[in-house]
Design a protein around this motif. Structure first.
Motif, PDB file in Angstrom:
ATOM      1  N   ASP A 106       0.643  -0.933  -0.097  1.00 27.22           N
ATOM      2  CA  ASP A 106      -0.105   0.073   0.055  1.00 27.22           C
ATOM      3  C   ASP A 106       0.859   1.170  -0.071  1.00 27.22           C
ATOM      4  N   GLU A 166      -6.648   7.349   8.511  1.00 24.95           N
ATOM      5  CA  GLU A 166      -6.634   6.484   7.558  1.00 24.95           C
ATOM      6  C   GLU A 166      -5.675   5.457   7.460  1.00 24.95           C
ATOM      7  N   ARG A 207      -5.507   1.510   7.471  1.00 19.95           N
ATOM      8  CA  ARG A 207      -4.846   0.698   6.455  1.00 19.95           C
ATOM      9  C   ARG A 207      -4.205  -0.184   7.055  1.00 19.95           C
TER      10      ARG A 207
END
Length: 222
Positions: A97, A107, A111
């Motif tokens: 990612d 965020e 993740r």
């Protein structure tokens, strides 16, 4: 969950350490690439958050070294560069990612949690399954033959380590670093006690904890 953050901006790492701890996520921090590479090589983390621009070894080199060694720990790359080419290059080197600075901490945490679930066992909610056993990592609950057992913290951490990466050998050093911490002086005999207890719980299942002589332990099918 145990997360490694490799980032040279101290204010960022301090903030992330605080926020992750509020989520009950254990964090180790490296503020330069050389230390980050040494910690990453231990292969004891669920997710690694890795800045690209670092003093010493840069993030891309750390990632490439990990992947060449067979370390499959999910990696989120952090970068101040917001171009498609930079992101594609990082992903091609084995990143899972990408997050561009400045980023929202919520965020990043979301993740990290999502990547920690990308394992080779079946994941249902907060429960992992392997060879007839189920383990609820959030509540320390082990399910065997439809019976529920709440297991002690250290034993639970060991069970989580095994069931998230079955068929992977964990060295005694990795287990100590993961469960007791990098600075611990715990004896290896302590590991054997917890392994013994887990083996008894798995007696009548399709799974077993195997001793790899001179190295450590692994969870595998019988």
């Amino acid at each position: 969950m145990r997360v490694l953050i490799v980032e040279d901006e101290v204010k960022i790492t301090q903030a992330l350490n605080f926020l992750f701890s509020k989520q009950k996520i254990n964090v180790d921090i490296a503020n330069d690439g050389d230390e980050g590479l040494l910690l990453a090589k231990k292969d004891i983390y669920d997710v690694i958050v890795l800045d690209i621009m670092l003093p010493g070894t840069n993030g891309i080199e750390i990632l490439k070294t990990m992947r060449r060694a067979g370390n499959k720990t999910p990696v989120i790359m952090l970068t101040a560069k917001d171009t498609i080419d930079d992101r594609v290059f990082g992903l091609e080197q084995g990143a899972d990612d990408y997050l561009v600075k400045p980023f929202a901490t919520k965020e990043l945490i979301a993740r990290v949690k999502a990547l920690s679930r990308r394992k080779n066992t079946e994941f249902i909610g907060e429960i992992y399954e392997f060879e007839g056993i189920k383990y609820d990592v959030k509540n320390y609950l082990l399910y065997v033959d439809n019976c529920e057992f709440k297991i002690p913290l250290k034993e639970a951490m060991l069970m989580e380590m095994f069931i998230k990466k079955p068929k992977q050998v964990f060295t005694r050093e990795q287990i100590i670093d993961r469960i007791w911490g990098l600075e611990s002086d715990i004896l290896e005999s302590n590991i054997e006690i917890y392994v013994h207890h887990l083996r008894k719980r798995l007696n009548h299942t399709g799974a077993k904890i195997e001793t790899v002589r001179g190295v450590g332990y692994m969870l595998k099918e019988k």
